[in-house]
Design an enzyme around this catalytic site. Structure first.
Site, short mmCIF file in Angstrom:
data_model
loop_
_atom_site.label_atom_id
_atom_site.label_comp_id
_atom_site.label_asym_id
_atom_site.label_seq_id
_atom_site.Cartn_x
_atom_site.Cartn_y
_atom_site.Cartn_z
N GLU A 142 -9.53 3.28 3.61
CA GLU A 142 -9.22 3.01 5.20
C GLU A 142 -8.60 3.82 5.76
OE1 GLU A 142 -7.72 -0.96 5.04
OE2 GLU A 142 -5.96 -0.20 4.52
N GLU B 165 -6.84 -6.33 -1.94
CA GLU B 165 -6.61 -4.70 -1.75
C GLU B 165 -5.21 -4.63 -2.57
OE1 GLU B 165 -6.50 -2.53 2.26
OE2 GLU B 165 -5.85 -4.56 2.71
N GLU C 154 0.76 -0.87 0.04
CA GLU C 154 0.17 0.34 -0.12
C GLU C 154 1.52 0.92 0.45
OE1 GLU C 154 -3.21 -2.55 2.84
OE2 GLU C 154 -2.19 -0.78 3.71
N ASP D 194 -7.75 -11.65 5.35
CA ASP D 194 -6.64 -10.49 5.86
C ASP D 194 -5.40 -10.92 5.88
OD1 ASP D 194 -6.35 -7.70 5.82
OD2 ASP D 194 -7.70 -7.44 6.59
#
Length: 674
Positions: free
Chosen positions: A473, A467, A178, A418
């Site tokens: 988020e 993701e 990310e 996750d």
């Protein structure tokens, strides 16, 4: 010959001799079916192989290194000679259960070259040329004894000029993948960078664009890039290391390797005349195997309500939280908006801590006492809503088949897995085991804390989204989710496949007004900017991320813009990028059946866009538009006719703004004047 019929040709050409006869001379050239892309494989005087790439007759990559490193002093990248070369091709179409298109064409020419060293070992190089890119992979030979071990991939990508590139520098292995894709000159890429895929560049020569990626990642380690240690313009491959062996990326037991050697994942160069052409491409999916799932009717893309992002807010529920009343309120919200699903996130099972941390004592099959899960599943079923649940991968992995079987018996439709946060060989293998097990039990998957996609949505269409993206988020604890970031993602991370960004924030403010909040988070930019994400962003499980109350208007009806969320699909038959510049703006049109949807987004700069509509059929269309209003939360809804005289749509976007459009053709009776 029709494209729908598979055509696999192996053609013996002049100069291509069987093993044992005169070897083909280099350089060897391969051109795509339409001629746009060309790859040239060469050997220099020291037997070092390289490949070069041209696009529309202009160089994109200079002769760049090929090879693999098997051990500390064992490199298959020099002292090689060509002993055989074979040409082939394919022209077929295949169906995609979910994604940017319902059908894709797999049309390429292929060249497979065998390179032998002085010890008689043969390194295979497989090259493919498509009209939207090129790809290469290796066939790594078995050692004389023992396991097949790969230390490093020696593939390079050498640039002829100082390209403008967009790079996400992760800096280290073992992350959630990310971050922001920032613009860099190629000359600023350094050996200490650990660059996430894709690396996207514009050549500045005829405005060609390319992206370096990988596909068909299986029984191998994930690929990264770094600036070159020799200081030349370009990048070189890096492999994610195994956690149990220092300095090793891949170890395969001898019994698991085919006699001819092990095929590595594809190293891919997506190519197009514009950044938008890369968004339209299905190349990454095409480079993956077909699905083994015979009946895919149970795989149903859709949109979902979600309790976690807003902090479980439900103002009309006393003691809102992880309990039956709160989840039922979210189910009612999903039914009211005509969403297909409700996702129950972390905290629902005994021992899940609600903060993402792994608890080895957790019971992944038993709901907390406050949540009557069977009652919730039945309540949702009666309202036409399916239930998804969250799971920590470490709790799932030891008993995966048992857990998936129980979930399906409980009436669960899908699982959000996750915190995997790795792409080493063992984690890649877990992904494949998980997808196969979920498919066996007819469960869909949403992968979070996961590496970026590599085209597995073709092989395992029950995998709907992933993701590996800096998504909404981060509004809960940072100022990083800017309008500029939002219009950079479609041209970078989204090129690789679906991304679970989790749009739909309805607490909209200007960037100057933004303050992060973990509960009830706000988002930068307008509400129409958020609506456009449901068209622009590819995800076959699309979150409607905010709490139920913000989608309700002052008089009990729907809040401005919420009606669009009820009608926009989550999967598409066709995708076209109508306009766009990386980090500036984007306009995407997607077709579902006979209807078209358009999403337009801009960065912090207001702009007026003239959107061409020449892709529409000649018939009139009824257009419904959701536009920026006077404030970030204001949405102006209007309707107009689109006919042969009006083939351009003018969209005025506020700073951080957007627009969403639904184009519906007239019914057959209306079109006939009845």
């Amino acid at each position: 010959m029709p494209a729908s019929r598979a055509l696999l040709l192996t053609i013996a050409l002049l100069g291509f001799a069987p093993r044992g006869e005169t070897a083909p001379a280099t350089p060897l050239q391969l051109q795509s079916p339409g001629g746009q892309a060309k790859v040239v494989l060469s050997l220099d005087g020291e037997g070092r192989p390289s490949y070069a790439v041209e696009w529309n007759g202009k160089p994109v990559l200079l002769p760049s290194p090929l090879g693999v490193q098997l051990g500390p002093d064992d490199r298959l990248d020099r002292g090689l000679r060509v002993v055989d070369a074979r040409r082939g091709g394919n022209d077929s179409t295949y169906e995609l259960v979910a994604g940017k298109a319902s059908r894709a064409r797999d049309h390429y020419r292929q060249l497979e070259v065998d390179l032998a060293d002085a010890d008689g070992r043969t390194l295979g190089v497989v090259l493919r040329a498509y009209d939207d890119g090129v790809a290469l992979r290796y066939r790594v030979p078995l050692p004389a004894r023992g396991d097949l071990v790969v230390k490093e991939d020696l593939t390079g990508f050498l640039f002829p000029r100082d390209y403008a590139c967009w790079m996400l520098n992760l800096g280290t292995f073992g992350t959630s993948h990310e971050g922001e894709y920032d613009r860099f000159a190629a000359s600023k890429l350094r050996p200490m960078h650990l660059i996430e895929l894709p690396l996207v560049c514009r050549t500045g020569d005829g405005d060609a664009s390319f992206a370096i990626a990988e596909a068909d990642l299986d029984r191998f380690a994930g690929l990264y890039l770094s600036g070159r240690g020799d200081g030349r313009l370009g990048v070189e491959a890096r492999l994610s290391p195994r956690l149990d062996e220092r300095g090793i990326a891949v170890r395969l037991p001898r019994a698991q390797v085919a006699a001819g050697g092990h095929l590595t994942p594809w190293r891919v160069l997506m190519l197009g005349d514009s950044p938008g052409a890369l968004v339209e491409s299905n190349l990454i999916s095409s480079l993956n195997p077909p699905t083994p799932i015979q009946d895919t009717s149970w795989i149903r893309p859709g949109k979902t309500a979600w309790d976690w992002w807003s902090g479980g807010l439900a103002p009309d529920v006393a003691d809102a939280g992880m309990n039956t009343a709160t989840i039922k309120r979210y189910i009612d919200h999903a039914a009211a908006l005509k969403l297909e699903y409700m996702l129950i996130d972390d905290g629902w099972y005994v021992g899940s801590l609600g903060n993402g941390l792994y608890n080895p004592e957790a019971d992944i099959l038993r709901a907390v006492p406050e949540l009557d899960l069977p009652a919730v599943v039945e309540y949702a079923r009666q309202r036409g809503v399916g239930i998804w649940v969250w799971a920590h991968w470490k709790s799932l992995e030891p008993r995966m088949d048992e857990v998936f079987a129980r979930y399906r018996d409980m009436g669960i439709h899908g699982v959000k897995v996750d915190f995997m946060d790795r792409d080493d060989q063992e984690m890649v293998a877990f992904f494949h085991r998980m997808m196969a097990s979920a498919a066996e039990h007819r469960l869909m998957l949403d992968l979070h804390g996961a590496y970026r996609p590599t085209g597995l949505n073709r092989t395992w269409p029950n995998f709907l989204t992933q993701e590996g993206v800096l998504g909404a988020e981060y509004n809960k604890w940072s100022r990083r989710i800017t309008p500029t970031h939002n219009v950079t993602l479609p041209f970078t991370r989204m090129l690789l496949g679906p991304m679970d960004y989790t749009p739909g924030g309805f607490r909209n403010v200007t960037p100057e007004q933004f303050q992060h909040s973990f509960t009830g988070p706000k988002v930068m930019g307008t509400r129409a900017h958020q609506l456009a994400m449901f068209v622009v962003y590819e995800s076959a499980l699309q979150m409607v991320a905010d709490s139920p109350d913000v989608y309700v208007g002052k008089e009990g009806g729907l809040a401005p813009g919420a009606d669009f969320l009820s009608i926009v699909p989550a999967t598409w038959d066709e995708t076209r990028v109508l306009a766009g510049e990386i980090g500036e703006y984007i306009v995407v049109a997607r077709r579902s059946g006979r209807d078209w949807y358009i999403g337009a987004m801009t960065n912090e700069q207001p702009r007026t866009l003239e959107v061409p509509l020449d892709f529409l059929a000649a018939a009139d269309y009824q257009a419904t538009l959701w536009r920026d209003g006077a404030s970030p939360t204001d949405v102006r809804r209007e309707e107009k006719r689109i006919d042969a005289r009006h083939r351009t749509l003018t969209l005025e976007l506020s700073g951080g703004g957007g627009a969403a459009v639904h184009l519906a053709p007239p019914s057959p009776r209306i079109a006939a004047g009845l």
